[in-house]
Write a protein that holds these residues in place. Structure first.
Motif, mmCIF file in Angstrom:
data_model
loop_
_atom_site.group_PDB
_atom_site.id
_atom_site.type_symbol
_atom_site.label_atom_id
_atom_site.label_comp_id
_atom_site.label_asym_id
_atom_site.label_seq_id
_atom_site.Cartn_x
_atom_site.Cartn_y
_atom_site.Cartn_z
ATOM 1 N N ASP A 36 -49.242 -4.719 77.594
ATOM 2 C CA ASP A 36 -49.068 -4.732 76.135
ATOM 3 C C ASP A 36 -49.633 -3.468 75.502
ATOM 4 O O ASP A 36 -50.589 -2.877 76.024
ATOM 5 C CB ASP A 36 -49.810 -5.931 75.516
ATOM 6 N N LEU A 37 -49.064 -3.072 74.375
ATOM 7 C CA LEU A 37 -49.719 -2.087 73.518
ATOM 8 C C LEU A 37 -50.737 -2.894 72.730
ATOM 9 O O LEU A 37 -50.378 -3.620 71.789
ATOM 10 C CB LEU A 37 -48.717 -1.394 72.599
ATOM 11 N N TYR A 38 -51.973 -2.813 73.127
ATOM 12 C CA TYR A 38 -53.023 -3.754 72.747
ATOM 13 C C TYR A 38 -53.059 -4.090 71.260
ATOM 14 O O TYR A 38 -53.181 -3.198 70.407
ATOM 15 C CB TYR A 38 -54.385 -3.200 73.186
ATOM 16 N N ASP A 39 -52.902 -5.384 70.978
ATOM 17 C CA ASP A 39 -52.994 -5.983 69.647
ATOM 18 C C ASP A 39 -51.883 -5.547 68.692
ATOM 19 O O ASP A 39 -51.914 -5.883 67.504
ATOM 20 C CB ASP A 39 -54.356 -5.699 69.003
ATOM 21 N N LEU A 40 -50.888 -4.813 69.234
ATOM 22 C CA LEU A 40 -49.819 -4.308 68.369
ATOM 23 C C LEU A 40 -48.428 -4.755 68.811
ATOM 24 O O LEU A 40 -47.661 -5.273 67.994
ATOM 25 C CB LEU A 40 -49.864 -2.775 68.317
ATOM 26 N N ILE A 74 -47.017 6.036 80.635
ATOM 27 C CA ILE A 74 -47.002 6.127 79.176
ATOM 28 C C ILE A 74 -46.276 7.415 78.809
ATOM 29 O O ILE A 74 -46.663 8.494 79.251
ATOM 30 C CB ILE A 74 -48.431 6.146 78.599
ATOM 31 N N ILE A 75 -45.218 7.278 78.025
ATOM 32 C CA ILE A 75 -44.453 8.445 77.587
ATOM 33 C C ILE A 75 -44.490 8.492 76.068
ATOM 34 O O ILE A 75 -44.070 7.539 75.399
ATOM 35 C CB ILE A 75 -42.992 8.382 78.071
ATOM 36 N N SER A 76 -45.002 9.566 75.534
ATOM 37 C CA SER A 76 -45.061 9.740 74.085
ATOM 38 C C SER A 76 -44.463 11.094 73.737
ATOM 39 O O SER A 76 -44.981 12.138 74.150
ATOM 40 C CB SER A 76 -46.515 9.658 73.591
ATOM 41 N N LYS A 111 -41.951 8.818 69.609
ATOM 42 C CA LYS A 111 -41.374 7.708 70.362
ATOM 43 C C LYS A 111 -42.300 7.369 71.527
ATOM 44 O O LYS A 111 -42.584 8.214 72.362
ATOM 45 C CB LYS A 111 -39.990 8.052 70.891
ATOM 46 N N LEU A 112 -42.751 6.126 71.581
ATOM 47 C CA LEU A 112 -43.684 5.687 72.613
ATOM 48 C C LEU A 112 -43.022 4.674 73.540
ATOM 49 O O LEU A 112 -42.433 3.698 73.082
ATOM 50 C CB LEU A 112 -44.918 5.052 71.979
ATOM 51 N N THR A 113 -43.149 4.912 74.844
ATOM 52 C CA THR A 113 -42.613 4.004 75.855
ATOM 53 C C THR A 113 -43.702 3.685 76.869
ATOM 54 O O THR A 113 -44.367 4.592 77.372
ATOM 55 C CB THR A 113 -41.412 4.629 76.590
ATOM 56 N N LEU A 114 -43.890 2.414 77.160
ATOM 57 C CA LEU A 114 -44.821 1.967 78.190
ATOM 58 C C LEU A 114 -44.033 1.344 79.332
ATOM 59 O O LEU A 114 -43.147 0.510 79.098
ATOM 60 C CB LEU A 114 -45.810 0.940 77.631
ATOM 61 N N ILE A 115 -44.365 1.735 80.557
ATOM 62 C CA ILE A 115 -43.669 1.257 81.747
ATOM 63 C C ILE A 115 -44.694 0.680 82.717
ATOM 64 O O ILE A 115 -45.724 1.298 82.979
ATOM 65 C CB ILE A 115 -42.896 2.403 82.428
ATOM 66 N N VAL A 131 -40.774 -1.107 85.205
ATOM 67 C CA VAL A 131 -40.089 -1.856 84.156
ATOM 68 C C VAL A 131 -40.556 -1.379 82.785
ATOM 69 O O VAL A 131 -41.763 -1.328 82.514
ATOM 70 C CB VAL A 131 -40.355 -3.369 84.296
ATOM 71 N N LYS A 132 -39.616 -1.039 81.923
ATOM 72 C CA LYS A 132 -39.949 -0.636 80.566
ATOM 73 C C LYS A 132 -40.383 -1.884 79.796
ATOM 74 O O LYS A 132 -39.591 -2.801 79.591
ATOM 75 C CB LYS A 132 -38.733 0.008 79.906
ATOM 76 N N VAL A 133 -41.643 -1.925 79.374
ATOM 77 C CA VAL A 133 -42.166 -3.149 78.756
ATOM 78 C C VAL A 133 -42.425 -3.019 77.255
ATOM 79 O O VAL A 133 -42.487 -4.028 76.541
ATOM 80 C CB VAL A 133 -43.450 -3.622 79.461
ATOM 81 N N VAL A 134 -42.587 -1.795 76.769
ATOM 82 C CA VAL A 134 -42.835 -1.587 75.335
ATOM 83 C C VAL A 134 -42.113 -0.327 74.882
ATOM 84 O O VAL A 134 -42.167 0.704 75.556
ATOM 85 C CB VAL A 134 -44.345 -1.447 75.017
#
Length: 226
Positions: A135-139, A158-160, A164-168, A172-175
């Motif tokens: 998770d993107l903590y608390d967001l 983490i790609i920023s 544009k922010l992407t968490l993998i 698996v792309k999760v956020v």
């Protein structure tokens, strides 16, 4: 002929790996804590031990002042970060980024965003929405939970880039979300950070490995500036 084909296959594989890693630089050399320091200090807390190619928050060596969050010496703006993590049972930690290091801010999470690192089922925080692994903590809650069982290594990215922010997590792309726009302000307003001065506003900052008081390991940490 078989030897020639095998050699060609090996060369192709090596070339593909090289191309995939092109532009990435290690943040952790697997042997020392060079390039890191404890937040708002100059040295590295003794609890952060380099063991078997990983940074290990070893509670047995922590003592009174032996821990603390580790931060990179350098700041980063747009970036692609890769790292592996695992936790002990019931443990909690996090990879925190866009950290603004200044004495007025007492902790890395005072300004930085966090990709959660946690034992989902063993730690109490895992029962809270947007506090689970990936998770993107608390967001922002992960769209799925491809996390590995406790004690196994997870691969995270983490790609920023340009907001544009992407968490993998484990491929698996999760956020996916956008930083610093009106929707971002709305997300912050609905979070625990709503009244925190300048939280989530810095567009350049340091990367941190969190000491949440639990045993955690990080390795294969590399970054490409975008």
């Amino acid at each position: 002929m078989k030897k020639i084909i095998l050699s060609a296959c090996i060369l192709l594989a090596v070339t593909q790996i090289s191309n995939a890693q092109k532009g990435f630089k290690p943040l952790f050399d697997g042997k020392t804590t060079t390039g890191w320091h404890t937040y708002n200090k100059t040295a590295v807390g003794s609890a952060w031990q380099v063991q078997d190619g990983a940074l290990h928050l070893d509670l047995a060596t922590k003592g009174k002042d032996g821990g603390g969050d580790l931060v990179t010496d350098k700041e980063y703006g747009d970036f692609h970060l890769k790292y592996d993590w695992k936790v002990a049972p019931k443990a909690n930690s996090g990879l925190i980024f866009y950290v603004h290091e200044e004495p007025k801010y007492h902790a890395t999470y005072s300004t930085g965003l966090e990709m959660q690192v946690i034992d989902n089922d063993g730690h109490p925080d895992g029962k809270i929405t947007k506090h689970r692994a990936g998770d993107l903590y608390d967001l922002v809650k992960s769209t799925s939970e491809p996390v590995k069982p406790v004690g196994e290594w997870n691969k995270a990215e983490i790609i920023s880039k340009k907001g544009k922010l992407t968490l993998i997590l484990n491929g698996v792309k999760v956020v996916e979300t956008t930083l610093w726009d009106e929707n971002w302000k709305t997300l912050i307003a609905g979070s625990k950070f709503k009244n925190w001065e300048n939280w989530g506003t810095f567009k350049k900052g340091k990367i941190a490995l969190q000491d949440h008081g639990d045993e955690v390991w990080y390795k294969n940490i590399s970054i490409k500036e975008l």
